[in-house]
Motif scaffolding. Structure first.
Motif, PDB file in Angstrom:
ATOM      1  N   ALA A 116       0.828  -1.202   0.000  1.00 29.44           N
ATOM      2  CA  ALA A 116       0.000   0.000   0.000  1.00 29.44           C
ATOM      3  C   ALA A 116       0.865   1.254   0.000  1.00 29.44           C
ATOM      4  O   ALA A 116       1.941   1.288   0.602  1.00 29.44           O
ATOM      5  N   ASP A 117       0.406   2.286  -0.696  1.00 28.90           N
ATOM      6  CA  ASP A 117       1.066   3.598  -0.688  1.00 28.90           C
ATOM      7  C   ASP A 117       0.497   4.496   0.397  1.00 28.90           C
ATOM      8  O   ASP A 117       1.193   5.358   0.942  1.00 28.90           O
ATOM      9  N   VAL A 118      -0.787   4.300   0.712  1.00 30.34           N
ATOM     10  CA  VAL A 118      -1.459   5.082   1.756  1.00 30.34           C
ATOM     11  C   VAL A 118      -2.113   4.091   2.710  1.00 30.34           C
ATOM     12  O   VAL A 118      -2.899   3.248   2.293  1.00 30.34           O
ATOM     13  N   ARG A 119      -1.759   4.191   3.988  1.00 35.28           N
ATOM     14  CA  ARG A 119      -2.341   3.313   5.007  1.00 35.28           C
ATOM     15  C   ARG A 119      -3.018   4.166   6.073  1.00 35.28           C
ATOM     16  O   ARG A 119      -2.426   5.119   6.590  1.00 35.28           O
ATOM     17  N   VAL A 120      -4.254   3.827   6.396  1.00 39.80           N
ATOM     18  CA  VAL A 120      -5.032   4.586   7.373  1.00 39.80           C
ATOM     19  C   VAL A 120      -5.767   3.609   8.275  1.00 39.80           C
ATOM     20  O   VAL A 120      -6.246   2.568   7.808  1.00 39.80           O
ATOM     21  N   GLU A 121      -5.867   3.923   9.561  1.00 38.54           N
ATOM     22  CA  GLU A 121      -6.745   3.183  10.459  1.00 38.54           C
ATOM     23  C   GLU A 121      -7.885   4.095  10.874  1.00 38.54           C
ATOM     24  O   GLU A 121      -7.666   5.226  11.327  1.00 38.54           O
ATOM     25  N   ILE A 179     -12.839  11.875   1.179  1.00 37.21           N
ATOM     26  CA  ILE A 179     -11.605  11.342   0.604  1.00 37.21           C
ATOM     27  C   ILE A 179     -11.353  12.071  -0.707  1.00 37.21           C
ATOM     28  O   ILE A 179     -12.259  12.247  -1.521  1.00 37.21           O
ATOM     29  N   VAL A 180     -10.118  12.511  -0.892  1.00 39.68           N
ATOM     30  CA  VAL A 180      -9.729  13.276  -2.085  1.00 39.68           C
ATOM     31  C   VAL A 180      -8.580  12.550  -2.775  1.00 39.68           C
ATOM     32  O   VAL A 180      -7.591  12.179  -2.123  1.00 39.68           O
ATOM     33  N   ILE A 181      -8.721  12.338  -4.071  1.00 35.74           N
ATOM     34  CA  ILE A 181      -7.653  11.754  -4.874  1.00 35.74           C
ATOM     35  C   ILE A 181      -7.070  12.866  -5.749  1.00 35.74           C
ATOM     36  O   ILE A 181      -7.766  13.445  -6.594  1.00 35.74           O
ATOM     37  N   GLU A 182      -5.810  13.175  -5.510  1.00 38.56           N
ATOM     38  CA  GLU A 182      -5.146  14.263  -6.204  1.00 38.56           C
ATOM     39  C   GLU A 182      -4.406  13.742  -7.442  1.00 38.56           C
ATOM     40  O   GLU A 182      -4.120  12.540  -7.541  1.00 38.56           O
ATOM     41  N   PRO A 183      -4.095  14.630  -8.392  1.00 35.84           N
ATOM     42  CA  PRO A 183      -3.299  14.192  -9.552  1.00 35.84           C
ATOM     43  C   PRO A 183      -1.963  13.616  -9.110  1.00 35.84           C
ATOM     44  O   PRO A 183      -1.402  14.006  -8.077  1.00 35.84           O
ATOM     45  N   ALA A 184      -1.446  12.691  -9.898  1.00 34.84           N
ATOM     46  CA  ALA A 184      -0.162  12.069  -9.557  1.00 34.84           C
ATOM     47  C   ALA A 184       0.951  13.097  -9.482  1.00 34.84           C
ATOM     48  O   ALA A 184       1.853  12.997  -8.655  1.00 34.84           O
ATOM     49  N   GLU A 185       0.877  14.082 -10.344  1.00 39.15           N
ATOM     50  CA  GLU A 185       1.850  15.180 -10.334  1.00 39.15           C
ATOM     51  C   GLU A 185       1.127  16.481 -10.058  1.00 39.15           C
ATOM     52  O   GLU A 185       0.061  16.730 -10.610  1.00 39.15           O
ATOM     53  N   ALA A 186       1.697  17.312  -9.214  1.00 41.15           N
ATOM     54  CA  ALA A 186       1.052  18.575  -8.854  1.00 41.15           C
ATOM     55  C   ALA A 186       0.804  19.445 -10.071  1.00 41.15           C
ATOM     56  O   ALA A 186      -0.154  20.225 -10.122  1.00 41.15           O
ATOM     57  N   ALA A 187       1.654  19.341 -11.063  1.00 44.95           N
ATOM     58  CA  ALA A 187       1.527  20.195 -12.245  1.00 44.95           C
ATOM     59  C   ALA A 187       0.538  19.640 -13.268  1.00 44.95           C
ATOM     60  O   ALA A 187       0.376  20.204 -14.347  1.00 44.95           O
ATOM     61  N   PHE A 215      -7.924  -0.608  -2.288  1.00 47.53           N
ATOM     62  CA  PHE A 215      -8.333  -0.212  -3.639  1.00 47.53           C
ATOM     63  C   PHE A 215      -7.300   0.739  -4.226  1.00 47.53           C
ATOM     64  O   PHE A 215      -6.562   1.415  -3.493  1.00 47.53           O
ATOM     65  N   GLU A 216      -7.255   0.772  -5.545  1.00 47.70           N
ATOM     66  CA  GLU A 216      -6.393   1.716  -6.244  1.00 47.70           C
ATOM     67  C   GLU A 216      -7.113   3.033  -6.450  1.00 47.70           C
ATOM     68  O   GLU A 216      -8.297   3.049  -6.832  1.00 47.70           O
ATOM     69  N   ALA A 217      -6.403   4.125  -6.201  1.00 48.79           N
ATOM     70  CA  ALA A 217      -6.959   5.465  -6.427  1.00 48.79           C
ATOM     71  C   ALA A 217      -6.790   5.811  -7.908  1.00 48.79           C
ATOM     72  O   ALA A 217      -5.823   6.454  -8.302  1.00 48.79           O
ATOM     73  N   ALA A 230      -5.034  10.905  -1.135  1.00 48.54           N
ATOM     74  CA  ALA A 230      -4.148   9.998  -1.868  1.00 48.54           C
ATOM     75  C   ALA A 230      -3.878  10.606  -3.226  1.00 48.54           C
ATOM     76  O   ALA A 230      -4.555  11.557  -3.650  1.00 48.54           O
ATOM     77  N   ARG A 231      -2.866  10.072  -3.927  1.00 42.21           N
ATOM     78  CA  ARG A 231      -2.571  10.505  -5.291  1.00 42.21           C
ATOM     79  C   ARG A 231      -3.004   9.425  -6.277  1.00 42.21           C
ATOM     80  O   ARG A 231      -3.041   8.240  -5.950  1.00 42.21           O
ATOM     81  N   GLN A 232      -3.342   9.870  -7.466  1.00 42.54           N
ATOM     82  CA  GLN A 232      -3.771   8.934  -8.494  1.00 42.54           C
ATOM     83  C   GLN A 232      -2.708   7.856  -8.691  1.00 42.54           C
ATOM     84  O   GLN A 232      -1.527   8.141  -8.816  1.00 42.54           O
TER      85      GLN A 232
END
Length: 505
Positions: free
Chosen positions: A84-89, A202-210, A174-176, A121-123
């Motif tokens: 996992a890239d993002v882990r939350v409890e 829950i917000v999924i942001e672009p993989a790159e900020a630009a 799950f994959e974002a 999380a990021r895409q």
């Protein structure tokens, strides 16, 4: 002493009551649900056939075919097996919910607050959430509203998992995949647990900020709307919010409507609707003198440019506002603005863009006609919702094959607004009341269908599973306004109303 007219009236009423009770007694045994599986719903006649039309046409699907040799359980429909890239409890508790600026209520919290913590999380990230039920007596789950998760992670008690009991835990993975604004909430006794606070954003942001134009000059804020015991809140507080922004800065406000009714958004300055339900609008134009309506469960990203002087006031949900700009003297420089009477028509908003599939010749075509009639469900007499003239649990099962292009014709023959929500998929709105969409592709997972309205919507069946397709005015779902999309060859081991205590609605 009663008159002859009064005696006659009583006799007529008595006959009517006796007749109704007699009819109810005949139907009583057939509507006591007991323990049941969604695999048995739909009477096996909801299969349209390739190129076919209607949810009541000939051809059989039924549980036998779905659960026969080679059938795949919903539990096998999982995310890729990688770290996992993002882990939350997230820990759910039942008890007092503190509402800053207002009065506390009895409800549910996630990690001690309601709304629960916002997940970012990021895409492309693999998200792993460990859900712990510390004290929710009826059990609880987490549904990832608007995120096209694999079916095993959908979080619907009795369909994709058992409700998590007190002291239990469940892991969601799950994959974002899709950038956007979403939310999570319980799908166990949801009409109670959601209303009383078991939810978060829950917000999924672009993989790159630009990846998004002008991202470097854009501020990002979430505006989660919820009513706690009659108190209209913004991000859990009975108060407006202020966003300090330099002149010319674009502020993206992610409005999340977690309530049971439609929310209105408007401002005294022009704004743009950048996204609906997590999907970007193509070339959104300025909105001025109009309001945006967001269905129950729906989301919209709205952008506002901070003014050269003072602040801009963005009304969100009617009772709360976000003040953007020089917030040092916000109240004096941005008085409230009356809600416009004119509503932005998203059917014609933005610029057209090609779809990545062709809905003109669908593989499946279904009707979904909403009405209501008197009857008995699970021993409860009432005026219940019907789908295609049929009352729960004898409602259609919309059967599809992976890869199908599916078109649904939604029609509301009732007197209420219904925010229709399809799990696991996004739909594109093709037309409303026969008028073809002319703007940006209007992509949603939650769609308000007003009394007398009809919509044609389309989606690609690209996410195998058994998926709820229901009204997100959650008491309506309790009263039978819920159907399912079932993929060929998929089955579930879970049941509703059994020993596990699963009650998804």
């Amino acid at each position: 002493m009663p008159s002859r007219r009064d005696l006659l009236r009583c006799a007529v009423v008595g006959v009517a009551v006796a007749t109704a009770l007699g009819a109810g007694a005949l139907a009583w045994s057939s509507t006591l649900l007991g323990e049941y599986s969604v695999m048995d719903m739909g009477s096996g006649d909801a299969h349209a056939g390739h190129g076919g039309h209607g949810a009541d046409g000939p051809g059989g699907h039924g549980a036998a075919e779905a659960s026969g040799p080679g059938a795949l359980s919903v539990t096998a429909l999982t995310a890729p097996d990688r770290p996992a890239d993002v882990r939350v409890e997230l820990v759910a508790r039942q008890g007092t919910v503190e509402v800053p600026g207002g009065r506390s209520i009895e409800g549910y919290t996630v990690n001690g607050t309601s709304p629960g913590p916002e997940i970012r999380a990021r895409q492309g990230d693999l998200v792993e959430v460990v859900f712990v039920n510390e004290s929710v007596a009826d059990g609880a789950t987490l549904h990832w509203h608007g995120i096209d998760v694999p079916n095993a992670a959908d979080g619907v008690a009795g369909i994709t998992q058992d409700a998590v009991p007190v002291g239990g835990r469940h892991v969601y993975r799950f994959e974002a995949r899709d950038v956007g604004t979403y939310w999570y909430h319980s799908h166990q006794v949801s009409h109670v647990q959601v209303e009383r606070g078991l939810l978060g954003a829950i917000v999924i942001e672009p993989a790159e900020a630009a990846a998004r134009p002008d991202a470097a000059r854009e501020l990002d804020r979430t505006a989660l709307l919820h009513i706690y015991g009659g108190q209209h809140t913004l991000n859990g507080r009975v108060a407006d919010e202020r966003v300090a922004a330099a002149p010319g800065t674009t502020v993206r406000v992610r409005v999340v409507n977690t309530d049971q009714g439609t929310a209105a958004v408007w401002a005294g300055v022009p704004f743009r609707v950048a996204a609906t339900d997590g999907h970007e609008v193509h070339e959104p134009g300025e909105v001025d003198g109009q309001r945006l309506l967001i269905p129950a469960g729906g989301r919209a990203d709205v952008t506002v440019v901070a003014p050269d002087r003072g602040v801009a006031r963005l009304h969100v949900g009617g009772a709360r506002s976000i003040l953007i700009g020089d917030v040092s003297d916000a109240e004096a420089s941005a008085p409230p603005v009356r809600q416009p009477a004119k509503t932005l028509d998203l059917l014609a908003y933005g610029a057209p863009a090609p779809l990545d599939f062709d809905p003109a010749e669908p593989d499946r075509s279904f009707d979904y006609v909403i009405a209501r009639r008197f009857g008995i469900i699970d021993g409860r007499p009432g005026n219940f919702w019907t789908i295609n003239g049929r009352m729960f649990p004898d409602v259609p099962m919309f059967a599809v094959t992976e890869g199908d292009v599916v078109v649904m014709h939604l029609r509301n023959d009732s007197g209420d607004v219904h925010p229709m929500h399809l799990h696991g998929h996004h739909v594109v709105v093709l037309s409303r009341d026969g008028i073809t969409a002319s703007g940006s592709p209007w992509v949603v997972d939650s769609l308000d269908v007003h009394p007398g309205e009809s919509y044609d919507i389309a989606f690609v069946a690209d996410n195998p599973g058994i998926w709820s397709d229901h009204c997100h005015t959650l008491p309506h779902a309790v009263d039978g306004l819920i159907a399912h999309v079932m993929y060929d060859g998929i089955t579930t081991p879970f049941t509703i109303n059994g020993e596990a205590g699963n009650r998804p609605e």
